[in-house]
Scaffold this motif. Structure first.
Motif, PDB file in Angstrom:
ATOM      1  N   HIS A   1       0.847  -1.196   0.000  1.00 50.42           N
ATOM      2  CA  HIS A   1       0.000   0.000   0.000  1.00 50.42           C
ATOM      3  C   HIS A   1       0.884   1.249   0.000  1.00 50.42           C
ATOM      4  N   ALA A   2       1.840   1.285  -0.901  1.00 46.72           N
ATOM      5  CA  ALA A   2       2.810   2.373  -0.916  1.00 46.72           C
ATOM      6  C   ALA A   2       2.154   3.731  -1.162  1.00 46.72           C
ATOM      7  N   THR A   3       1.181   3.783  -2.068  1.00 44.63           N
ATOM      8  CA  THR A   3       0.472   5.019  -2.381  1.00 44.63           C
ATOM      9  C   THR A   3      -0.999   4.687  -2.605  1.00 44.63           C
ATOM     10  N   PHE A   4      -1.821   5.711  -2.667  1.00 47.14           N
ATOM     11  CA  PHE A   4      -3.170   5.450  -3.149  1.00 47.14           C
ATOM     12  C   PHE A   4      -3.093   5.260  -4.668  1.00 47.14           C
ATOM     13  N   ARG A   5      -4.120   4.682  -5.247  1.00 42.31           N
ATOM     14  CA  ARG A   5      -4.119   4.395  -6.686  1.00 42.31           C
ATOM     15  C   ARG A   5      -4.457   5.680  -7.433  1.00 42.31           C
TER      16      ARG A   5
ATOM     17  N   LEU B   1     -12.317  18.757  13.444  1.00 37.41           N
ATOM     18  CA  LEU B   1     -11.737  17.541  12.892  1.00 37.41           C
ATOM     19  C   LEU B   1     -11.065  17.878  11.568  1.00 37.41           C
ATOM     20  N   VAL B   2      -9.781  17.572  11.464  1.00 33.62           N
ATOM     21  CA  VAL B   2      -8.965  17.975  10.324  1.00 33.62           C
ATOM     22  C   VAL B   2      -8.255  16.737   9.769  1.00 33.62           C
ATOM     23  N   LEU B   3      -8.087  16.702   8.450  1.00 39.70           N
ATOM     24  CA  LEU B   3      -7.431  15.574   7.792  1.00 39.70           C
ATOM     25  C   LEU B   3      -6.079  15.992   7.230  1.00 39.70           C
ATOM     26  N   ALA B   4      -5.139  15.050   7.245  1.00 37.97           N
ATOM     27  CA  ALA B   4      -3.824  15.266   6.635  1.00 37.97           C
ATOM     28  C   ALA B   4      -3.344  13.942   6.065  1.00 37.97           C
ATOM     29  N   GLY B   5      -2.422  14.037   5.140  1.00 39.74           N
ATOM     30  CA  GLY B   5      -1.882  12.845   4.489  1.00 39.74           C
ATOM     31  C   GLY B   5      -1.733  13.108   3.005  1.00 39.74           C
ATOM     32  N   ALA B   6      -0.803  12.422   2.378  1.00 37.91           N
ATOM     33  CA  ALA B   6      -0.561  12.627   0.950  1.00 37.91           C
ATOM     34  C   ALA B   6      -1.754  12.239   0.097  1.00 37.91           C
ATOM     35  N   TRP B   7      -2.692  11.491   0.669  1.00 33.34           N
ATOM     36  CA  TRP B   7      -3.886  11.067  -0.075  1.00 33.34           C
ATOM     37  C   TRP B   7      -4.968  12.136  -0.098  1.00 33.34           C
ATOM     38  N   THR B   8      -4.842  13.175   0.708  1.00 29.69           N
ATOM     39  CA  THR B   8      -5.855  14.225   0.747  1.00 29.69           C
ATOM     40  C   THR B   8      -5.663  15.167  -0.447  1.00 29.69           C
ATOM     41  N   ALA B   9      -6.537  16.160  -0.560  1.00 24.06           N
ATOM     42  CA  ALA B   9      -6.578  17.025  -1.746  1.00 24.06           C
ATOM     43  C   ALA B   9      -5.483  18.087  -1.691  1.00 24.06           C
ATOM     44  N   THR B  10      -4.251  17.650  -1.925  1.00 28.99           N
ATOM     45  CA  THR B  10      -3.117  18.567  -1.909  1.00 28.99           C
ATOM     46  C   THR B  10      -2.853  19.184  -3.280  1.00 28.99           C
ATOM     47  N   GLY B  11      -3.424  18.598  -4.328  1.00 28.52           N
ATOM     48  CA  GLY B  11      -3.079  19.010  -5.676  1.00 28.52           C
ATOM     49  C   GLY B  11      -1.815  18.348  -6.185  1.00 28.52           C
ATOM     50  N   TRP B  12      -1.159  17.555  -5.326  1.00 32.07           N
ATOM     51  CA  TRP B  12       0.076  16.863  -5.667  1.00 32.07           C
ATOM     52  C   TRP B  12      -0.169  15.361  -5.709  1.00 32.07           C
TER      53      TRP B  12
ATOM     54  N   ASP C   1       0.914  11.420  -4.649  1.00 30.01           N
ATOM     55  CA  ASP C   1       1.232  10.836  -3.350  1.00 30.01           C
ATOM     56  C   ASP C   1       2.747  10.792  -3.188  1.00 30.01           C
ATOM     57  N   THR C   2       3.300  11.889  -2.680  1.00 30.48           N
ATOM     58  CA  THR C   2       4.743  12.062  -2.531  1.00 30.48           C
ATOM     59  C   THR C   2       5.047  12.645  -1.160  1.00 30.48           C
ATOM     60  N   THR C   3       6.344  12.712  -0.826  1.00 31.80           N
ATOM     61  CA  THR C   3       6.730  13.371   0.421  1.00 31.80           C
ATOM     62  C   THR C   3       6.316  14.834   0.409  1.00 31.80           C
ATOM     63  N   GLU C   4       6.377  15.470  -0.741  1.00 36.44           N
ATOM     64  CA  GLU C   4       5.947  16.870  -0.834  1.00 36.44           C
ATOM     65  C   GLU C   4       4.470  16.997  -0.529  1.00 36.44           C
ATOM     66  N   GLY C   5       3.645  16.121  -1.102  1.00 34.11           N
ATOM     67  CA  GLY C   5       2.218  16.162  -0.822  1.00 34.11           C
ATOM     68  C   GLY C   5       1.921  15.930   0.644  1.00 34.11           C
ATOM     69  N   ALA C   6       2.636  15.004   1.277  1.00 33.47           N
ATOM     70  CA  ALA C   6       2.416  14.721   2.686  1.00 33.47           C
ATOM     71  C   ALA C   6       2.710  15.942   3.548  1.00 33.47           C
ATOM     72  N   VAL C   7       3.835  16.595   3.286  1.00 28.49           N
ATOM     73  CA  VAL C   7       4.203  17.766   4.100  1.00 28.49           C
ATOM     74  C   VAL C   7       3.238  18.917   3.852  1.00 28.49           C
ATOM     75  N   ARG C   8       2.868  19.131   2.611  1.00 32.89           N
ATOM     76  CA  ARG C   8       1.899  20.196   2.325  1.00 32.89           C
ATOM     77  C   ARG C   8       0.578  19.937   3.043  1.00 32.89           C
ATOM     78  N   SER C   9       0.171  18.682   3.135  1.00 34.89           N
ATOM     79  CA  SER C   9      -1.083  18.375   3.832  1.00 34.89           C
ATOM     80  C   SER C   9      -0.972  18.701   5.318  1.00 34.89           C
ATOM     81  N   GLY C  10       0.198  18.450   5.908  1.00 32.30           N
ATOM     82  CA  GLY C  10       0.387  18.802   7.313  1.00 32.30           C
ATOM     83  C   GLY C  10       0.336  20.292   7.541  1.00 32.30           C
ATOM     84  N   ASN C  11       0.937  21.050   6.645  1.00 29.14           N
ATOM     85  CA  ASN C  11       0.860  22.516   6.747  1.00 29.14           C
ATOM     86  C   ASN C  11      -0.577  22.999   6.626  1.00 29.14           C
ATOM     87  N   SER C  12      -1.329  22.430   5.672  1.00 28.86           N
ATOM     88  CA  SER C  12      -2.733  22.829   5.497  1.00 28.86           C
ATOM     89  C   SER C  12      -3.552  22.497   6.733  1.00 28.86           C
ATOM     90  N   ALA C  13      -3.286  21.348   7.334  1.00 29.39           N
ATOM     91  CA  ALA C  13      -4.023  20.960   8.534  1.00 29.39           C
ATOM     92  C   ALA C  13      -3.813  21.967   9.659  1.00 29.39           C
TER      93      ALA C  13
END
Length: 453
Positions: free
Chosen positions: A387-391, A410-421, A423-435
């Motif tokens: 399950h390395a990434t979402f499909r 209630l807030v969501l974070a993770g590379a699978w959320t709507a980051t516009g990126w 499923d990468t390390t960049e998407g994951a970090v951007r999701s944390g900032n957005s949260a």
């Protein structure tokens, strides 16, 4: 004085980022992680004399949020960035080709490299340049793009199967963990525009020079502790529920069962775990998250008794091998050379036995690196990430939720959320900032985190 209490569930890159951001904004923060370490899917383990990463990660210079996180946690010196994008492309029995950017303004920085790419015919190279210019005009946020596949879009522009295999797929499969036929055109546009075409230096590749556990998990733990966040490892969250003054979070940890309360909760877990944790809350769209599914990556590891290549990294064409990395120094190997092969979109390899993978990839390595034919194999093993990434398929954009949910606090974070990126390390970090931005936007009154046995 605390501005309020936040519990972050999940200690991967998204959770580390959200917790650090919330703490720096003045919140009392607890980060809960079920594993005995931080870092999520990016971690390392010992095998003999080697310290092995479960999967090979690289980054691009355009990964601005991820690079900023590494600086903040004191790990920026653990990445070496190319001065100028260059990827050797190997084929059995053929002289190496190199994809290399020139020191020109975008998009001219890639034109000479594409026109000189010997793996394609002259006509194919000219068509590739035309397709690249068409890609540069696309808006990755256009919902219509997400409804078609990258492969279909390439065919519509006259790209041949050879051009797809030798160039577009070579890059897209690694970036999207999906074959072009199964990849969202919107995400492909994001990869090629932001990562390759919009800026000359954006595509320069960075390679971690430390094992991932040190680069992410250990450095993240030190930074969070220094910032005053409480990190609770081996702490499994059983559910998240609304209470009279916020949220109740029952957990199982080393001390037994407990219940935490907080003003806000950031759920920074993979989407299947998030859906399970939020089953008691009316989160809009949660029933659709399962449709994001998952895609595997398989990593093949070969340790030889001598050096078989002087390349730090290479892509392969006309071979079962996709990408190969020299991990000798980073792993701490004291003898020979240790190579790691990263195989994306690896549905077939995922179900193969290690013996069968050895029969496939060891001859392939010897075809790519003739010096390996005289080398003794010291070790061969496989790590699998089912399950390395979402499909990242067409139609997934509408399934990816934003950080802010319809449940206040209630807030969501993770590379699978709507980051516009992707499923990468960049998407994951951007999701944390957005949260963290969503948490701060609520401006709730302070409430300390309470623990009851």
């Amino acid at each position: 004085m605390s501005r309020g209490s936040v519990v972050v569930v999940g200690g991967g890159l998204a959770g580390i980022t959200a917790a650090l951001e919330c703490r720096e904004r003045g919140y009392a923060v607890q980060l809960l992680e079920a594993r005995p370490r931080l870092g999520g899917a990016t971690y390392s383990f010992a095998r003999g004399e080697l310290l092995v990463d479960t999967g090979q990660h690289v980054l691009l210079r355009c990964y601005s949020a991820y690079l900023d996180l590494l600086r903040r946690i004191g790990a920026a010196d653990g990445v070496r960035m190319q001065q100028r994008f260059a990827v050797p492309v190997l084929s059995p029995g053929a002289a190496p080709a190199t994809l290399r950017r020139w020191n020109l303004r975008a998009p001219a920085h890639l034109t000479p490299a594409l026109l000189g790419y010997r793996r394609l015919s002259v006509l194919q190279r000219a068509r590739v340049v035309r397709t690249a210019l068409a890609l540069r005009k696309l808006d990755p946020a256009d919902p219509a793009l997400d409804e078609q596949s990258f492969g279909q879009w390439l065919r519509d522009r006259g790209e041949t199967p050879r051009a797809v295999d030798a160039l577009w797929g070579l890059l897209a499969v690694a970036a999207l963990n999906a074959e072009p036929e199964n990849a969202s055109m919107a995400l492909a546009a994001k990869v090629f525009r932001t990562g390759v075409l919009d800026s000359a230096s954006a595509c320069d590749i960075g390679i971690p020079q430390r094992p991932l556990s040190q680069l992410h998990g250990e450095a993240g733990l030190r930074a969070l502790t220094a910032a005053g966040a409480q990190v609770r490892l081996r702490c499994k969250v059983r559910a998240i529920r609304r209470g009279p003054n916020g949220f109740q979070i029952p957990v199982d940890d080393q001390a037994g069962q407990a219940e935490l309360s907080a003003d806000s909760v950031v759920v920074a877990t993979p989407h299947p775990a998030a859906a399970g944790l939020l089953a008691d809350l009316p989160v809009r769209g949660a029933c659709d998250w399962a449709r994001l599914s998952s895609a595997p990556i398989v990593n093949v590891h070969a340790h030889f008794d001598r050096q078989v290549t002087d390349l730090e990294m290479a892509a392969a064409l006309d071979s079962p091998v996709q990408w190969v990395f020299d991990r000798t120094r980073i792993s701490g190997a004291r003898t020979g050379q240790y190579l790691a092969l990263s195989q994306s979109a690896a549905q077939q390899e995922l179900g193969m036995r290690t013996e069968d993978l050895r029969e496939t990839f060891l001859p392939a390595l010897r075809d790519l690196f003739p010096a390996a034919r005289q080398a003794q194999l010291l070790d061969f093993f496989v790590t699998r990430e089912p399950h390395a990434t979402f499909r990242q398929a067409p139609g997934t954009a509408s399934l990816r939720p934003r950080a802010r949910t319809n449940v206040p606090g209630l807030v969501l974070a993770g590379a699978w959320t709507a980051t516009g990126w992707p499923d990468t390390t960049e998407g994951a970090v951007r999701s944390g900032n957005s949260a963290a931005e969503v948490v701060e936007g609520r401006q709730r009154s302070p409430q300390s985190v309470e623990v009851t046995a």
